[in-house]
Motif scaffolding. Sequence first.
Motif, short mmCIF file in Angstrom:
data_model
loop_
_atom_site.label_atom_id
_atom_site.label_comp_id
_atom_site.label_asym_id
_atom_site.label_seq_id
_atom_site.Cartn_x
_atom_site.Cartn_y
_atom_site.Cartn_z
N ASP A 36 0.81 -1.22 0.00
CA ASP A 36 0.00 0.00 0.00
C ASP A 36 0.84 1.27 0.00
O ASP A 36 0.33 2.35 0.28
CB ASP A 36 -0.99 0.02 1.17
N GLN A 213 -4.93 -6.75 -3.30
CA GLN A 213 -5.78 -6.56 -4.49
C GLN A 213 -5.17 -7.33 -5.65
O GLN A 213 -4.01 -7.12 -6.00
CB GLN A 213 -5.86 -5.06 -4.82
N TYR A 214 -5.96 -8.23 -6.23
CA TYR A 214 -5.50 -8.96 -7.41
C TYR A 214 -5.88 -8.18 -8.68
O TYR A 214 -6.95 -7.58 -8.74
CB TYR A 214 -6.13 -10.35 -7.47
N LYS A 234 0.45 -3.60 -4.25
CA LYS A 234 -0.78 -4.17 -3.70
C LYS A 234 -0.67 -5.64 -3.34
O LYS A 234 -1.60 -6.21 -2.74
CB LYS A 234 -1.93 -3.97 -4.71
N GLU A 244 -1.03 -1.55 -8.20
CA GLU A 244 -2.42 -1.11 -8.28
C GLU A 244 -2.90 -0.95 -9.73
O GLU A 244 -4.07 -1.18 -10.03
CB GLU A 244 -2.58 0.21 -7.53
N SER A 246 -2.25 -2.80 -12.19
CA SER A 246 -2.19 -4.13 -12.80
C SER A 246 -0.83 -4.48 -13.39
O SER A 246 -0.69 -5.51 -14.06
CB SER A 246 -3.28 -4.31 -13.88
#
Length: 264
Positions: A36, A213-214, A234, A244, A246
């Motif tokens: 994060d 987060q995936y 993430k 974040e 991707s």
Amino acid sequence: MQYQGVLKKMESEMGRPIQYYMLFDNDFLNVNQVLDKELQIDFIKYQCLRCGEDLPIFRQGFCRNCFFETPLAGDWIMRPELSKAHLDKEDRDLEYEKKVQLQPHVVYLANSSSVKVGVTRKSQVPTRWIDQGAHEAILIAEVPNRYLAGITEVALKEHVSDKTNWRKMLTNEVDDEDLLAWRDRLKPYVPAETMEYFLDKGGEIHMDFPVLQYPEKVKSLNLSKTPSYKGKLKGIKGQYLIFEDSTVFNVRSNEGYYVSLGIS
């Protein structure tokens, strides 16, 4: 906070969740603590893991010449059935090959993107499964050398995959599988030569990765093409950093890249 050094495979420690560490010459980073936060990666130069020279990395963190010379990149690494140390035959460095090949190895099933069979040294359990991003795994056999593990894997991969779909692994498109049932199903295909080492007992081992987060889709960061990148971290799974936006970054496939890491 700033770190600088040559990238090597992240070290890991089993836990809930798994703890990841980047090791540098005079420092280390617990990567979980960066979750994060913004992470800036800047490529500075190459540094071959064998000769230390600023030469383009060919494979596995080595420049081209070192890759074809070092025993750490012999064909038996990727194809354990080619191991010959038990026959007292040298590939590149018999002393090193005996040290690595002539120790207990395990054949296992792991579920990273689907069920796959694999081989590793017993001392590398569960590290190998963590590196592959497997959320569950089970032992099939424990054998006294790498060659026997290799011929067992060759026999079993006629009936189960030996590959990981890294995109599915990173997007977490993975179903839970009954690995005990898989092991029983594959037992008839274990070679007679290694059947005495088959493991009937022992259940599944589960891994818990630090992912907030995936990504829905993944785009891979290539430092040769994009030498500077910044993003919010993430997750960490396998040897990948997940951002974040991707973007995913495979630390292991960038071994030998000397980088600066900035955390904010």
